[in-house]
Design an enzyme around this catalytic site. Sequence first.
Site, PDB file in Angstrom:
ATOM      1  N   LYS B  97       0.879  -1.173   0.000  1.00 30.53           N
ATOM      2  CA  LYS B  97       0.000   0.000   0.000  1.00 30.53           C
ATOM      3  C   LYS B  97       0.915   1.220   0.000  1.00 30.53           C
ATOM      4  O   LYS B  97       1.555   1.520   1.013  1.00 30.53           O
ATOM      5  CB  LYS B  97      -0.920   0.005   1.222  1.00 30.53           C
ATOM      6  CG  LYS B  97      -1.784   1.252   1.310  1.00 30.53           C
ATOM      7  CD  LYS B  97      -2.591   1.302   2.589  1.00 30.53           C
ATOM      8  CE  LYS B  97      -3.139   2.694   2.786  1.00 30.53           C
ATOM      9  NZ  LYS B  97      -3.846   2.841   4.070  1.00 30.53           N
ATOM     10  N   GLY B 158      -8.526   9.244   8.855  1.00 33.37           N
ATOM     11  CA  GLY B 158      -8.948   9.356  10.245  1.00 33.37           C
ATOM     12  C   GLY B 158      -9.996  10.406  10.516  1.00 33.37           C
ATOM     13  O   GLY B 158     -10.391  10.610  11.662  1.00 33.37           O
ATOM     14  N   ALA B 185      -9.455   5.496   3.272  1.00 28.57           N
ATOM     15  CA  ALA B 185      -9.336   6.692   4.107  1.00 28.57           C
ATOM     16  C   ALA B 185     -10.598   7.550   4.095  1.00 28.57           C
ATOM     17  O   ALA B 185     -11.178   7.811   3.046  1.00 28.57           O
ATOM     18  CB  ALA B 185      -8.161   7.566   3.690  1.00 28.57           C
ATOM     19  N   GLY B 186     -10.976   7.962   5.296  1.00 25.91           N
ATOM     20  CA  GLY B 186     -12.075   8.908   5.464  1.00 25.91           C
ATOM     21  C   GLY B 186     -13.415   8.295   5.823  1.00 25.91           C
ATOM     22  O   GLY B 186     -14.358   9.011   6.136  1.00 25.91           O
ATOM     23  N   ASN B 207      -9.837   1.719   9.007  1.00 24.22           N
ATOM     24  CA  ASN B 207      -9.155   1.366  10.248  1.00 24.22           C
ATOM     25  C   ASN B 207      -9.762   2.081  11.448  1.00 24.22           C
ATOM     26  O   ASN B 207     -10.377   1.489  12.326  1.00 24.22           O
ATOM     27  CB  ASN B 207      -7.653   1.699  10.110  1.00 24.22           C
ATOM     28  CG  ASN B 207      -6.805   1.193  11.266  1.00 24.22           C
ATOM     29  OD1 ASN B 207      -5.615   0.979  11.105  1.00 24.22           O
ATOM     30  ND2 ASN B 207      -7.362   0.949  12.431  1.00 24.22           N
ATOM     31  N   THR B 208      -9.614   3.420  11.465  1.00 21.70           N
ATOM     32  CA  THR B 208      -9.945   4.184  12.662  1.00 21.70           C
ATOM     33  C   THR B 208     -11.400   4.014  13.092  1.00 21.70           C
ATOM     34  O   THR B 208     -11.690   3.920  14.296  1.00 21.70           O
ATOM     35  CB  THR B 208      -9.649   5.682  12.414  1.00 21.70           C
ATOM     36  OG1 THR B 208      -8.321   5.806  11.910  1.00 21.70           O
ATOM     37  CG2 THR B 208      -9.766   6.480  13.697  1.00 21.70           C
TER      38      THR B 208
END
Lengths: 65, 258
Positions: B97, B158, B185-186, B207-208
């Site tokens: 990645k 995040g 992301a986001g 993830n977050t």
Amino acid sequence: MKLTVNGEAHEIATATLAELLAALDYEGNWLATAVNSELVHATERTLFQLKDGDQIEILSPMQGG
Amino acid sequence: MLELYGTKLPSRLLLGTAQYPSPAILADAVKASGASAVTVSLRREMAGGGRGGEKFWSLIQSLRLHVLPNTAGCHSVKEAVTTAKMAREIFGTNWIKLEVIGNHDTLQPDVFGLVEAARILCGDGFAVFPYTTDDLVVAERLLGMGCKVLMPWCAPIGSALGPVNVTALRSMRGHFPDVPLIVDAGIGRPSHAALVMELGFDAVLLNTAVARAAEPVGMARAFGKAVDAGREAYRSGLLEPRDVAVPSTPTIGQAVFQ
């Protein structure tokens, strides 16, 4: 010989990268090494000669997103 | 079934491994999500036999999933390329990645450095998963360098904002109908994941939103369901919005009361 290992200065008398890892108690096959921003394969560490001023990075797996 | 660089993945959710309250919760969340692949990273190992990296790597190996190492935190082409090579050495995969960060505040990709790093790594046999923007010209360049997958952000890493430019994502899907597209992301909520899957994106990487949830395992399960629901909705043909009302109940035969 003055070396920088993971950002920290070391004064150490080791000739090869493998010897440096042993001297600083790094061990295991989950480590990756680079000298002066170039990868040094695990199989090359025994023969890889260090020189004064080298910058060594020793990385291991960690959490990532 | 989703196929990335010749590897078939049963799930369309890829999950990050950072920020969980504990290793046990990380493992349970990954299992609950049904994810096919997890992202990992590299950092400086402590001297003195701490073996922190070994413990984490053992945990990841026990999950028996595909591993996608990242170059998170790299701000230059050189950093990213060297980190990718070190990741291949440790994790034994040519998947990477690729992140080349261009701005400290937004963590948005340096797309110029990204294209150059992709050129180098694709030429060195890596299967590059570039973390990019929704810019079509950059996407074309990445494909030209040899990338077979694109991973556009939908909002800053995040941020949990969800898709801030749905039009751009829709355009990307339309321009690259045959390229696997993963929103990376986001994403903040399962409904965000469902939305991008409804747009026809092939997978979601997050993830977050799971790791920092009050109950990561439950949230992981919710995201797994949302991704599946969004995909099935896309494949089933969504109704286009209309500006006027259309009665759903047939009007023929309706009684007339004077």
